[in-house]
Design an enzyme around this catalytic site. Structure first.
Site, PDB file in Angstrom:
ATOM      1  N   TRP A 166     -21.368  62.046 134.511  1.00 16.01           N
ATOM      2  CA  TRP A 166     -19.881  62.336 134.416  1.00 16.01           C
ATOM      3  C   TRP A 166     -19.057  61.384 132.991  1.00 16.01           C
ATOM      4  CZ3 TRP A 166     -16.396  60.259 139.134  1.00 16.01           C
ATOM      5  CH2 TRP A 166     -15.059  60.719 139.048  1.00 16.01           C
ATOM      6  N   HIS A 219     -29.452  52.890 129.617  1.00 18.52           N
ATOM      7  CA  HIS A 219     -29.435  52.283 131.162  1.00 18.52           C
ATOM      8  C   HIS A 219     -30.029  50.962 131.013  1.00 18.52           C
ATOM      9  CE1 HIS A 219     -28.510  55.799 133.704  1.00 18.52           C
ATOM     10  NE2 HIS A 219     -29.729  56.479 133.268  1.00 18.52           N
ATOM     11  N   LYS A 270     -23.660  65.692 145.202  1.00 17.02           N
ATOM     12  CA  LYS A 270     -22.409  66.069 145.905  1.00 17.02           C
ATOM     13  C   LYS A 270     -21.419  65.326 145.255  1.00 17.02           C
ATOM     14  CE  LYS A 270     -23.283  65.853 150.889  1.00 17.02           C
ATOM     15  NZ  LYS A 270     -23.310  65.105 152.064  1.00 17.02           N
ATOM     16  N   GLY A 271     -21.474  64.256 144.492  1.00 13.18           N
ATOM     17  CA  GLY A 271     -20.215  63.600 143.784  1.00 13.18           C
ATOM     18  C   GLY A 271     -19.337  63.068 144.379  1.00 13.18           C
ATOM     19  N   THR A 322     -23.278  58.436 135.273  1.00 18.68           N
ATOM     20  CA  THR A 322     -23.782  58.714 133.889  1.00 18.68           C
ATOM     21  C   THR A 322     -23.380  60.037 133.465  1.00 18.68           C
ATOM     22  OG1 THR A 322     -25.698  57.184 134.237  1.00 18.68           O
ATOM     23  CG2 THR A 322     -25.452  58.214 132.113  1.00 18.68           C
ATOM     24  N   SER A 328     -27.838  58.067 146.208  1.00 17.26           N
ATOM     25  CA  SER A 328     -28.066  58.791 145.103  1.00 17.26           C
ATOM     26  C   SER A 328     -29.090  59.060 144.536  1.00 17.26           C
ATOM     27  CB  SER A 328     -26.856  58.708 144.199  1.00 17.26           C
ATOM     28  OG  SER A 328     -26.906  59.692 143.112  1.00 17.26           O
TER      29      SER A 328
HETATM   30  P1  A3P Z   1     -24.559  61.897 144.274  1.00 15.72           P
HETATM   31  O1  A3P Z   1     -26.059  61.886 144.160  1.00 15.72           O
HETATM   32  O2  A3P Z   1     -23.889  61.028 144.973  1.00 15.72           O
HETATM   33  O3  A3P Z   1     -24.048  63.214 144.581  1.00 15.72           O
HETATM   34  P2  A3P Z   1     -25.869  59.864 137.171  1.00 15.72           P
HETATM   35  O4  A3P Z   1     -25.176  60.801 136.232  1.00 15.72           O
HETATM   36  O5  A3P Z   1     -25.750  58.435 136.742  1.00 15.72           O
HETATM   37  O6  A3P Z   1     -27.206  60.101 137.360  1.00 15.72           O
HETATM   38  O7  A3P Z   1     -25.363  59.993 138.727  1.00 15.72           O
HETATM   39  C1  A3P Z   1     -25.422  60.971 139.407  1.00 15.72           C
HETATM   40  C2  A3P Z   1     -24.451  61.044 140.514  1.00 15.72           C
HETATM   41  O8  A3P Z   1     -23.070  61.143 139.733  1.00 15.72           O
HETATM   42  C3  A3P Z   1     -24.600  62.055 141.487  1.00 15.72           C
HETATM   43  O9  A3P Z   1     -24.205  61.682 142.623  1.00 15.72           O
HETATM   44  C4  A3P Z   1     -23.881  63.278 140.976  1.00 15.72           C
HETATM   45  O10 A3P Z   1     -23.559  64.092 141.957  1.00 15.72           O
HETATM   46  C5  A3P Z   1     -22.552  62.485 140.336  1.00 15.72           C
HETATM   47  N1  A3P Z   1     -21.691  63.130 139.416  1.00 15.72           N
HETATM   48  C6  A3P Z   1     -22.372  64.011 138.530  1.00 15.72           C
HETATM   49  N2  A3P Z   1     -21.504  64.566 137.733  1.00 15.72           N
HETATM   50  C7  A3P Z   1     -20.158  64.221 138.305  1.00 15.72           C
HETATM   51  C8  A3P Z   1     -18.929  64.710 138.160  1.00 15.72           C
HETATM   52  N3  A3P Z   1     -18.577  65.425 137.152  1.00 15.72           N
HETATM   53  N4  A3P Z   1     -17.933  64.147 138.852  1.00 15.72           N
HETATM   54  C9  A3P Z   1     -18.251  63.230 139.982  1.00 15.72           C
HETATM   55  N5  A3P Z   1     -19.426  62.965 140.375  1.00 15.72           N
HETATM   56  C10 A3P Z   1     -20.647  63.535 139.481  1.00 15.72           C
END
Ligand code: A3P
Length: 303
Positions: A53, A113, A270-271, A51, A143
């Site tokens: 991202w 969401h 971690k992403g 989200t 995650s």
């Molecule tokens: P991980 O926990 O696997 O690292 P949301 O934004 O929907 O809450 O999702 C969070 C997930 O997106 C986390 O995954 C986070 O690290 C990852 N995330 C956040 N920003 C990101 C980016 N710019 N690029 C890639 N992944 C990203």
């Protein structure tokens, strides 16, 4: 309404969707009062599927003529501060009604969401655009488990307990399969208005994904912009490396209805793709794969 304990907050089963208990009221307000506009852009995601991202990408794409990259709002504000969540923002910060959302000038960039079934039916008829983002379920679960333990006040929820609940469909905005499938089917029925994306495809080729989102939203990159590298700048600005290292994302956070405090840093862990293997056993992985195959059978949706 049935409730369930275990995650960071109590969940309530409302119209076949597990919601944080405080969210039920918000959801009713949205169903009754949210008026989608034909030029709205709605970013719909299942939690923990990227989200943050997607918000950054959509904001950077649609506002690229307004801001220089060197002095961009995303360098100073967390992505959740620049894109309004339909079901959360007005309750937590704006006095319990939809006036704030209604007061936003068009075209609005909004996020949710909520599953499609809990949005007013006019989202499917008014002509607004929806970009939906989901993620390979094992990684989405991993995650979510880490995130819930970050924001949780009491003892951590064990991986095993969280896994059982997730597979039973009992997780925030779950069952995840209903969430994914509702938007998937909508994207097949109305491809001009609903773009269905997977976290993995953006990771694999972020530039391609940016072009795709931009074209879909009616903001295609011109040849001049491409030569000037504007598309690549969007990718860079929104990358995990850049966003996670900004002061604004290392500090502060948002409160939700006095129940949970989400530190900005908890949104950047971690992403990566495939991190489930560092957390879950192979047996768990196989079990979830089988469940996913069963739930998505015949839909054409695969991971
Ligand atoms: P991980 O926990 O696997 O690292 P949301 O934004 O929907 O809450 O999702 C969070 C997930 O997106 C986390 O995954 C986070 O690290 C990852 N995330 C956040 N920003 C990101 C980016 N710019 N690029 C890639 N992944 C990203």
């Amino acid at each position: 309404l049935p409730t369930s304990e275990g995650w960071s907050t109590r969940l309530t089963l409302f119209k076949n969707c597990w919601l944080r208990a405080y969210m039920v009221k918000n959801c009713l307000l949205v169903q009754d009062n949210f008026k989608p506009r034909s030029d709205d852009i709605i970013l719909a995601t299942h939690p923990k599927c990227g989200t943050t991202w997607l918000k950054a990408l959509a904001f950077a794409i649609t506002n690229r003529s307004r801001y220089a990259f060197a002095d961009h709002p995303l360098l100073k504000k967390n992505p959740h501060k620049v894109v309004t969540i339909i079901e959360a923002k007005f309750i937590s910060e704006h006095g319990g009604d939809l006036d704030y959302i209604e007061s936003l000038p068009s075209p609005r960039l909004l996020a949710t969401h909520l599953p499609l079934s809990l949005l007013p039916p006019t989202v499917s008829t008014v002509g607004c655009k929806i970009v939906y983002l989901c993620r390979e379920p094992k990684d989405a679960f991993t995650s979510m488990w880490h995130f819930e333990n970050r924001i949780r006040k009491g003892d951590p929820i064990s991986l095993e307990k969280a896994f059982t609940m997730f597979c039973e469909g009992c997780s925030s905005f779950g069952p995840f399969w209903d969430h994914y499938l509702q938007y998937w089917k909508e994207s097949l029925a109305r491809p001009q208005e609903v773009l269905f994306l997977k976290y993995e495809e953006i990771k694999c080729d972020p530039l391609m994904a940016v072009m795709k989102i931009a074209s879909f939203l009616g903001f295609p990159f011109t040849k001049e912009e491409e030569s000037a590298g504007v598309d690549k700048e969007v990718v860079r600005l929104c990358s995990f490396k850049v966003l996670s290292n900004l002061d604004t994302n290392k500090t502060g956070g948002v409160e939700r209805a006095g129940m949970i405090f989400i530190e900005h840093s908890s949104l950047f862990r971690k992403g990566e793709v495939g991190d489930w293997a560092n957390n879950m056993s192979n047996e768990m992985g196989e079990k979830l794969d089988i469940l996913v195959e069963e739930k998505f059978k015949g839909s054409g949706l695969k991971f």
